[in-house]
Write a protein that holds these residues in place. Sequence first.
Motif, PDB file in Angstrom:
ATOM      1  N   VAL A 155      27.727 -49.935  -5.804  1.00 15.04           N
ATOM      2  CA  VAL A 155      27.248 -48.754  -6.530  1.00 15.04           C
ATOM      3  C   VAL A 155      28.102 -48.478  -7.762  1.00 15.04           C
ATOM      4  O   VAL A 155      27.591 -48.100  -8.823  1.00 15.04           O
ATOM      5  N   ALA A 158      27.042 -50.587 -10.549  1.00 14.04           N
ATOM      6  CA  ALA A 158      25.745 -50.112 -11.046  1.00 14.04           C
ATOM      7  C   ALA A 158      25.927 -48.902 -11.950  1.00 14.04           C
ATOM      8  O   ALA A 158      25.293 -48.797 -13.015  1.00 14.04           O
ATOM      9  N   LEU A 159      26.807 -47.999 -11.560  1.00  9.56           N
ATOM     10  CA  LEU A 159      27.067 -46.830 -12.397  1.00  9.56           C
ATOM     11  C   LEU A 159      27.733 -47.227 -13.713  1.00  9.56           C
ATOM     12  O   LEU A 159      27.491 -46.608 -14.756  1.00  9.56           O
ATOM     13  N   GLU A 240      19.530 -49.464 -11.071  1.00 11.08           N
ATOM     14  CA  GLU A 240      18.855 -48.449 -10.256  1.00 11.08           C
ATOM     15  C   GLU A 240      18.477 -49.002  -8.887  1.00 11.08           C
ATOM     16  O   GLU A 240      18.580 -48.303  -7.866  1.00 11.08           O
ATOM     17  N   ILE A 243      21.416 -49.042  -6.459  1.00 10.56           N
ATOM     18  CA  ILE A 243      21.651 -47.737  -5.840  1.00 10.56           C
ATOM     19  C   ILE A 243      20.603 -47.464  -4.765  1.00 10.56           C
ATOM     20  O   ILE A 243      20.910 -46.894  -3.707  1.00 10.56           O
ATOM     21  N   LYS A 247      22.049 -46.606  -1.207  1.00 11.91           N
ATOM     22  CA  LYS A 247      21.980 -45.185  -0.874  1.00 11.91           C
ATOM     23  C   LYS A 247      20.623 -44.754  -0.328  1.00 11.91           C
ATOM     24  O   LYS A 247      20.496 -43.622   0.168  1.00 11.91           O
ATOM     25  N   LEU A 263      27.459 -39.134  -7.882  1.00 10.82           N
ATOM     26  CA  LEU A 263      27.884 -40.234  -7.017  1.00 10.82           C
ATOM     27  C   LEU A 263      29.382 -40.484  -7.086  1.00 10.82           C
ATOM     28  O   LEU A 263      30.009 -40.837  -6.098  1.00 10.82           O
TER      29      LEU A 263
END
Length: 268
Positions: A155, A158-159, A240, A243, A247, A263
Amino acid sequence: MTEVTKGHTVRKYDKELSNARKLVLEMGAQVLEQVRKSVSALGEGDIGLAREVVDNERKIDACELDIDEAIFDLIAKRQPAAIDLRFILALSKVAGDLERAGDKAAQIAWCAIRLMGRTSRRPASKKILHHIHSLDQVTRRLLERSLDALAKVDVDLALDVFEDGSQLGDLAGHQSGSATADSHEMLEDGSELDDGFDAAIRHAMTFVFEDTQLVGQVLDVVFVLRALANIGDHAGNIAEQVIFIAKGKDVRYQNKEVLIDALRERKA
């Protein structure tokens, strides 16, 4: 980091999930190479390399078909649920984004072919190509990072893609001394990808005002800039999906700044 392809009672299931991910990552590597070659062909005036990119588009399409088949087999045989189902659905969507990114690389190659057909020299030379090289570097880095995030189901990576996407705006507008004051003001107020694209377009159009014979070349440069911006969008779409896998949350239409803060804070 989440490991999806291990820990199942049936080891063959682990292998099948791993193979599906491997196919997607291999497709991603091919798309990255297509983007690199297409921009290189444009910058170097290499029509042979541009035609190679166009010809290789069929290989990208074939990769998507192989991935679809692997995913259909997984769903039919294993009836996945929970994170496994999210993982498989996400791989399918990622393959679609990669196929469209590959299409954009082929479009860039076609622009290179048209530009070289119009003139024996490179388009208005390095000044017009300036924004293309800047956007290309950031776009490929975003795509690489999004694929790395997918490989690790990470994650944080990804962020990072969402955060680094702002550089597309910065590089497109700030590195040009000829950009208008309005362009600079826009980039100071916001670093959205489309803002950077608009700033690059404004700068490219100044060449038309200086020499109307460059209209055709500038239009092709505009198409290339838009294609690179779209590839950056596809990298964001892949992030996206990472995530979504980790999540279980669909974040496609959420404000990315708010999402990053939420997040990051939750992890802290």
